[in-house]
Design a protein around this motif. Sequence first.
Motif, short mmCIF file in Angstrom:
data_model
loop_
_atom_site.label_atom_id
_atom_site.label_comp_id
_atom_site.label_asym_id
_atom_site.label_seq_id
_atom_site.Cartn_x
_atom_site.Cartn_y
_atom_site.Cartn_z
N LYS A 58 0.83 -1.20 0.00
CA LYS A 58 0.00 0.00 0.00
C LYS A 58 0.87 1.26 0.00
O LYS A 58 0.60 2.22 -0.72
CB LYS A 58 -0.94 0.00 1.21
N LEU A 59 1.93 1.22 0.81
CA LEU A 59 2.82 2.38 0.90
C LEU A 59 3.50 2.67 -0.43
O LEU A 59 3.76 3.84 -0.76
CB LEU A 59 3.87 2.15 1.98
N TRP A 60 3.81 1.64 -1.20
CA TRP A 60 4.42 1.78 -2.52
C TRP A 60 3.71 2.85 -3.36
O TRP A 60 4.33 3.72 -3.94
CB TRP A 60 4.32 0.44 -3.24
N GLY A 61 2.39 2.74 -3.41
CA GLY A 61 1.63 3.71 -4.18
C GLY A 61 1.54 5.05 -3.49
O GLY A 61 1.71 6.10 -4.11
N ARG A 120 5.38 8.76 -14.68
CA ARG A 120 5.44 7.32 -14.43
C ARG A 120 6.87 6.91 -14.12
O ARG A 120 7.12 6.08 -13.23
CB ARG A 120 4.92 6.54 -15.64
N GLY A 121 7.83 7.51 -14.83
CA GLY A 121 9.23 7.19 -14.57
C GLY A 121 9.68 7.63 -13.19
O GLY A 121 10.45 6.93 -12.52
N VAL A 122 9.20 8.79 -12.74
CA VAL A 122 9.54 9.25 -11.39
C VAL A 122 8.95 8.30 -10.36
O VAL A 122 9.62 7.91 -9.39
CB VAL A 122 9.03 10.69 -11.16
N ALA A 123 7.68 7.93 -10.54
CA ALA A 123 7.04 7.00 -9.61
C ALA A 123 7.79 5.67 -9.57
O ALA A 123 8.03 5.10 -8.50
CB ALA A 123 5.58 6.78 -10.00
N ARG A 124 8.17 5.16 -10.74
CA ARG A 124 8.90 3.89 -10.81
C ARG A 124 10.22 3.98 -10.04
O ARG A 124 10.56 3.08 -9.26
CB ARG A 124 9.17 3.51 -12.26
N GLU A 183 5.74 -2.45 -12.22
CA GLU A 183 4.90 -2.08 -13.37
C GLU A 183 3.44 -2.43 -13.11
O GLU A 183 2.54 -1.64 -13.44
CB GLU A 183 5.41 -2.77 -14.64
N ARG A 184 3.19 -3.59 -12.53
CA ARG A 184 1.80 -3.97 -12.23
C ARG A 184 1.21 -3.04 -11.17
O ARG A 184 0.01 -2.72 -11.24
CB ARG A 184 1.74 -5.42 -11.76
N ARG A 185 2.03 -2.62 -10.21
CA ARG A 185 1.51 -1.72 -9.17
C ARG A 185 1.13 -0.37 -9.78
O ARG A 185 0.10 0.21 -9.44
CB ARG A 185 2.56 -1.54 -8.07
N ILE A 186 1.96 0.14 -10.70
CA ILE A 186 1.63 1.41 -11.34
C ILE A 186 0.42 1.26 -12.25
O ILE A 186 -0.46 2.13 -12.29
CB ILE A 186 2.85 1.95 -12.12
N ASP A 187 0.34 0.14 -12.96
CA ASP A 187 -0.83 -0.11 -13.81
C ASP A 187 -2.10 -0.15 -12.97
O ASP A 187 -3.17 0.30 -13.41
CB ASP A 187 -0.67 -1.42 -14.57
N GLY A 188 -1.99 -0.70 -11.76
CA GLY A 188 -3.14 -0.73 -10.87
C GLY A 188 -3.59 0.67 -10.49
O GLY A 188 -4.79 0.94 -10.37
N GLY A 189 -2.62 1.57 -10.29
CA GLY A 189 -2.96 2.95 -10.01
C GLY A 189 -3.67 3.61 -11.18
O GLY A 189 -4.67 4.32 -11.01
#
Length: 325
Positions: free
Chosen positions: A204-207, A232-236, A258-264
């Motif tokens: 959860k904290l990741w996002g 997206r690159g900064v978040a990654r 990548e899956r976590r960002i796609d979920g967002g």
Amino acid sequence: MRICIFGAGAIGGYMGAKLAQAGAEVSLVARGPHLAAMQTRGLTLIEEGRTTTVPVRASGDPAELGPQDYVILTLKAHSVPPVVPQILPLLGPGSTLVSGVNGLPWWYFHKAGGQLEGARLASVDPGGVQWDGFGPDRVLGCVVYPAAEVSEPGTIRHIEGNRFSLGEPSGEKSARAVALSEALAAAGLKAPVRPRLRDEIWVKLWGNLSFNPISALTHATLDLLCTDPGTRGVARAMMLEAQAIAETLGVKFPIDVERRIDGGAAVGAHRTSMLQDLEAGRPMEIEALVGSVAELGRLVGLPTPTIDTVLALVRLRAKVAEAAR
């Protein structure tokens, strides 16, 4: 079983309404017009197209409620240290403090094992007021997943989700964790007892670590910041720095970045909680969501250059907003 929800806003109000509907002995601590409405009319829950109102015991003075079996904190992380003295009257010798607060919890290294056993996080518990005031042995961890809002004073609109994962810092399946899990399940909520709650805390904290400050700096919704190549690159980069820290501490991630960002991105045009707080003129949860990870990086000796950069920017953004207010 006596349950008190301290900070009965959107999430706490949702949980309180469900418990009250199930006949649990629950009390709510709130303030302002929201408190007055609950005291006058009861607590209204709008869920799946249905509107129900239940009478609840709501107070602005925790001392009048007396010691509880469970005190569930559903405040913003930075709001907890200043109110520790107000919470203490709710805690008797056998009371359990349920920490349903976003970000890295102040008790993270309690019964965690390893070289950092017992370490304190100044970013989320400045001066150790929670560690010394509550005592970490009281704590039962909780990761909050539902989304809800206070649509008007005394009324909670449930948006999605009904899971509150529970876990002991030690990972054991304790009697107190099971008892609360059963009470929440009886109210129609999902409350699994997890042996590795820290893994869920990090996912959860990741996002929150990345999406929240980026949205506060750009005013972009999740769909935009997760699909724009630059943000997206900064978040990654932030998430990979955090993952390295967490894995050093023994955390296992069930999905990749990548899956976590796609979920967002899949959430759509959603304004993060930090952006909502900024726009509403409220303090942002910067230290619990971002500063705490930077602090952990220093503790384990791992660099966090992207996190540090974004942290500096969002801290200044908060100062500018405060000056404008």
